[in-house]
Design a protein around this motif. Structure first.
Motif, mmCIF file in Angstrom:
data_model
loop_
_atom_site.group_PDB
_atom_site.id
_atom_site.type_symbol
_atom_site.label_atom_id
_atom_site.label_comp_id
_atom_site.label_asym_id
_atom_site.label_seq_id
_atom_site.Cartn_x
_atom_site.Cartn_y
_atom_site.Cartn_z
ATOM 1 N N LEU A 1 0.814 -1.194 0.025
ATOM 2 C CA LEU A 1 -0.090 -0.229 -0.022
ATOM 3 C C LEU A 1 0.915 1.074 0.085
ATOM 4 O O LEU A 1 0.639 2.187 -0.828
ATOM 5 C CB LEU A 1 -0.813 0.013 1.402
ATOM 6 C CG LEU A 1 -2.218 -0.951 1.125
ATOM 7 C CD1 LEU A 1 -2.934 -0.800 2.423
ATOM 8 C CD2 LEU A 1 -3.037 -0.197 0.069
ATOM 9 N N ASP A 2 1.792 1.146 0.975
ATOM 10 C CA ASP A 2 2.687 2.449 1.056
ATOM 11 C C ASP A 2 3.649 2.774 -0.226
ATOM 12 O O ASP A 2 3.992 3.622 -0.443
ATOM 13 C CB ASP A 2 3.614 2.347 2.195
ATOM 14 C CG ASP A 2 2.998 2.367 3.525
ATOM 15 O OD1 ASP A 2 1.701 2.825 3.390
ATOM 16 O OD2 ASP A 2 3.443 2.008 4.443
ATOM 17 N N ASN B 1 0.662 3.429 -3.545
ATOM 18 C CA ASN B 1 -0.466 4.660 -3.227
ATOM 19 C C ASN B 1 -0.219 5.923 -4.157
ATOM 20 O O ASN B 1 -0.984 6.581 -4.199
ATOM 21 C CB ASN B 1 -0.563 4.684 -1.817
ATOM 22 C CG ASN B 1 0.506 5.350 -0.892
ATOM 23 O OD1 ASN B 1 1.648 5.699 -1.555
ATOM 24 N ND2 ASN B 1 0.823 5.332 0.188
ATOM 25 N N ASN C 1 -2.563 5.797 -6.929
ATOM 26 C CA ASN C 1 -3.959 6.404 -6.514
ATOM 27 C C ASN C 1 -3.944 7.744 -6.002
ATOM 28 O O ASN C 1 -4.918 8.640 -6.570
ATOM 29 C CB ASN C 1 -4.408 5.695 -5.201
ATOM 30 C CG ASN C 1 -4.387 3.927 -5.441
ATOM 31 O OD1 ASN C 1 -3.593 3.375 -4.799
ATOM 32 N ND2 ASN C 1 -5.243 3.673 -6.266
ATOM 33 N N THR D 1 6.049 7.431 4.622
ATOM 34 C CA THR D 1 4.633 7.453 4.020
ATOM 35 C C THR D 1 3.921 8.596 4.785
ATOM 36 O O THR D 1 3.089 9.558 4.147
ATOM 37 C CB THR D 1 3.963 6.137 3.953
ATOM 38 O OG1 THR D 1 4.700 4.821 3.469
ATOM 39 C CG2 THR D 1 2.408 6.253 3.666
ATOM 40 N N GLY E 1 -6.201 -0.626 -1.446
ATOM 41 C CA GLY E 1 -5.866 0.385 -1.827
ATOM 42 C C GLY E 1 -6.870 1.197 -2.753
ATOM 43 O O GLY E 1 -7.044 2.333 -2.392
ATOM 44 N N ALA F 1 -8.467 4.401 -1.065
ATOM 45 C CA ALA F 1 -8.533 5.564 -2.077
ATOM 46 C C ALA F 1 -9.734 6.110 -2.262
ATOM 47 O O ALA F 1 -9.825 7.508 -2.551
ATOM 48 C CB ALA F 1 -7.512 5.234 -3.008
ATOM 49 N N TRP G 1 -5.689 13.556 -0.993
ATOM 50 C CA TRP G 1 -4.534 12.656 -1.358
ATOM 51 C C TRP G 1 -3.530 12.688 -0.199
ATOM 52 O O TRP G 1 -2.822 11.726 -0.060
ATOM 53 C CB TRP G 1 -3.744 12.880 -2.802
ATOM 54 C CG TRP G 1 -3.213 14.606 -2.640
ATOM 55 C CD1 TRP G 1 -3.561 15.352 -3.073
ATOM 56 C CD2 TRP G 1 -1.834 14.592 -2.259
ATOM 57 N NE1 TRP G 1 -2.652 16.644 -2.837
ATOM 58 C CE2 TRP G 1 -1.344 15.960 -2.156
ATOM 59 C CE3 TRP G 1 -0.829 13.961 -1.619
ATOM 60 C CZ2 TRP G 1 -0.345 16.746 -1.956
ATOM 61 C CZ3 TRP G 1 0.564 14.500 -1.279
ATOM 62 C CH2 TRP G 1 0.671 15.907 -1.258
ATOM 63 N N LEU H 1 -4.650 10.156 2.168
ATOM 64 C CA LEU H 1 -4.453 8.954 2.137
ATOM 65 C C LEU H 1 -2.919 8.186 2.356
ATOM 66 O O LEU H 1 -2.894 7.334 3.072
ATOM 67 C CB LEU H 1 -4.471 8.826 0.401
ATOM 68 C CG LEU H 1 -4.068 7.526 -0.328
ATOM 69 C CD1 LEU H 1 -4.806 6.420 -0.044
ATOM 70 C CD2 LEU H 1 -3.748 7.549 -1.762
ATOM 71 N N GLU I 1 -2.511 5.718 5.945
ATOM 72 C CA GLU I 1 -1.868 4.374 5.622
ATOM 73 C C GLU I 1 -0.341 4.546 6.175
ATOM 74 O O GLU I 1 0.097 3.470 6.870
ATOM 75 C CB GLU I 1 -1.425 4.311 4.042
ATOM 76 C CG GLU I 1 -2.651 3.808 3.391
ATOM 77 C CD GLU I 1 -2.608 3.593 1.925
ATOM 78 O OE1 GLU I 1 -1.381 3.719 1.436
ATOM 79 O OE2 GLU I 1 -3.633 3.415 1.365
ATOM 80 N N ASN J 1 -10.048 4.423 -9.355
ATOM 81 C CA ASN J 1 -9.495 4.019 -8.047
ATOM 82 C C ASN J 1 -10.362 2.860 -7.506
ATOM 83 O O ASN J 1 -10.055 1.880 -7.393
ATOM 84 C CB ASN J 1 -9.721 5.069 -7.311
ATOM 85 C CG ASN J 1 -8.324 5.904 -7.054
ATOM 86 O OD1 ASN J 1 -7.359 5.224 -7.340
ATOM 87 N ND2 ASN J 1 -8.339 7.224 -6.707
#
Length: 503
Positions: free
Chosen positions: A78-79, A82, A85, A144, A205, A209, A224, A227, A231, A330
């Motif tokens: 995810l990190d 992302n 996204n 992140t 994710g 998002a 954003w 986000l 995370e 997304n």
């Protein structure tokens, strides 16, 4: 008979033959006293108890370690992805990016990721996986989180460089520790958890998002930014838990009983003769670097990773280019990664079941070849969306099974502990070039980018076939020597006469 490259249970046939032999001795020798019979019986019971303790320990690793591996893999992925996204949520405009600067930001993750993979995995035998992954996880979580507060191109570059340093620990460390715990015949399912985590992270994710995007600006911060903040906080908390919950090693896990720890230690000791110690030495580093198998595997992974990296980061952008809205781009990633997770585990299960990983690996790249060809050949967005399912399923499943195949066929542990991160490093060089596969001037259909990706998939098929025949050739050479009565070819590890490569 092949000598396993990683820890295995004692062969059931060997135990049965031993018990039959003991029974025959008891029946045929009337002169044996009761004391001798009791001693033999006691030894047999101990062997059974050790085997049961070993099985019990591995079950605990399945139930306690694997879920943690999945959670770590999910958050790391995810990190890492992302930023793709965030791009469709206004990231570029907010920090004033122009031209190919977004591609630059995506690219700089790879050099540090490549450089720091080997140091991280070499640290595992010395400090334990719990400390190594906890420190790495804390690092990428904080980075992140900090990304949510950047304001310009330079700051974005700095955060991605740092993210590469810390995330470099993830995959090679997890695959190495898996290779020291489970039998090589069943490792693909366990490595599959690392890569199904990537699929789950892609689905989550997109969902996260989407939820944050529709929430809009909060407390003066754009969506954003939230986000990255959300995370990052979760990853930081998970890293702190890992320090306590992850075991230091296979034979020193906190959740094992003393009997189970003894069984795992005994297994490690009896296999050192074949596997060697896992600690780093310059001699094994040299052996790993001069191994043609490692270089061929690195080229195969490079080709596959070139397509994977571009796909993972730019999937929302590709979907937006097909005509879907930014919000749709997304949440439409969710079913793609959900389907991919099913394919990953199915492919891993079949490869373990059949023990024929090479054939499966030659088939999997056909999926992205077809998927990219659809996206290239038609502007129909439904067809293009279907093609993205095929691309994800083949690309991500391939990496999982391929790394298992390599782990099965590289020994001893000390050679494997260098070879695995080394070949993954070779593969991750692709991150430098793949960040530029999808250029903004190629929008909306990105025909050029998809064409480059499909060519990499073709190269993967060619490479796998070549590697299969290399391993087959080595096995045949060993069989020939054995048939001639040769007992030692003077080589060690996987090149030794009694090691059979898994095809």
């Amino acid at each position: 008979m092949a000598v396993p490259a990683v820890t295995t249970f004692p062969k059931s046939n060997d135990r049965d033959e031993a018990f039959v032999q003991v029974s025959a001795e008891r029946a045929s020798s009337e002169k044996q006293n009761d004391k001798e019979l009791d001693v033999k019986n006691e030894l047999s019971n101990d062997e059974l108890a050790d085997f049961a303790a070993e099985k019990s320990a591995l079950r605990k690793f399945d139930w306690i370690l694997l879920p943690q591996i999945m959670m770590i893999g999910i958050m790391a992925a995810l990190d890492r992805i992302n930023i793709g996204n965030a791009r469709v949520m206004g990231f570029e405009t907010s920090i004033g990016l122009t031209g190919s600067q977004f591609n630059d930001i995506a690219m700089v993750f790879s050099p540090t990721y490549i450089v720091f993979e080997i140091p991280w995995v070499v640290a595992v035998p010395y400090f334990g996986i719990h400390r190594v992954l906890a420190v790495a996880g804390l690092g990428w979580g904080v980075v992140t989180l900090g990304t949510g507060f950047i304001h310009n191109y330079g700051q974005a570059i700095a955060t991605r460089v740092l993210l590469g340093i810390f995330e470099a620990a993830l995959v090679p460390c997890l695959i190495f520790i898996i290779s020291t715990i489970w039998p090589r015949e069943s490792q693909a399912k366990r490595v599959g958890f690392v890569y199904i985590a990537s699929s789950i992270s892609g689905a989550f994710g997109g969902l996260i998002a989407y939820a944050i995007q529709i929430s809009g600006e909060r407390h003066g911060l754009e969506s954003w930014r939230w986000l990255f903040i959300v995370e990052g906080v979760v990853s930081t908390g998970l890293a702190m838990i890992c320090w306590i919950s992850l075991p230091k090693s296979a034979e020193d896990a906190w959740f094992l009983s003393e009997r189970e720890k003894s069984a795992m230690m005994a297994k490690k000791q009896r296999e050192i003769v074949y596997k060697g110690e896992a600690l780093f030495t310059w001699a094994t580093f040299k052996v790993a670097c001069l191994e043609p198998l490692v270089w061929l595997a690195g080229l195969i992974l490079f080709s596959n990773a070139s397509a994977v990296t571009g796909y993972a980061v730019f999937l929302p952008t590709i979907l937006a280019g097909m005509g879907y809205t930014r919000v749709q781009a997304n949440y439409l990633t969710i079913p793609i990664y959900g389907f991919t997770g099913i394919v990953v585990m199915s492919a891993a299960y079949v490869s373990d079941r059949l023990q024929r990983r090479g054939i499966i690996l030659a088939i999997l790249p056909l999926f992205p070849i077809v998927g990219y060809s659809i996206a290239i050949g038609t502007a129909n967005r439904a067809a293009g969306y279907f093609g993205m399912f095929l691309c994800a399923a083949g690309l991500i499943s391939f990496t999982c099974i391929f790394l298992t195949w390599l782990s099965n066929n590289i020994a001893p542990d000390s050679k494997r502990s260098v070879a695995l991160p080394a070949l993954v490093s070779l593969a991750n060089i692709s991150g430098i070039s793949s960040s530029y596969i999808y250029q903004q001037d190629d929008a909306p259909r990105f025909v050029r980018g998809n064409s480059i990706s499909v060519s990499f998939a073709v190269m993967v098929v060619i490479g796998v076939v070549g590697m299969y025949f290399l391993l087959l050739k080595r096995n045949n050479e060993k069989k020939k020597l054995l048939s001639e009565g040769v007992t030692d070819n003077g080589l060690m590890g996987d090149r030794a006469l009694n090691f059979e490569y898994k095809l």
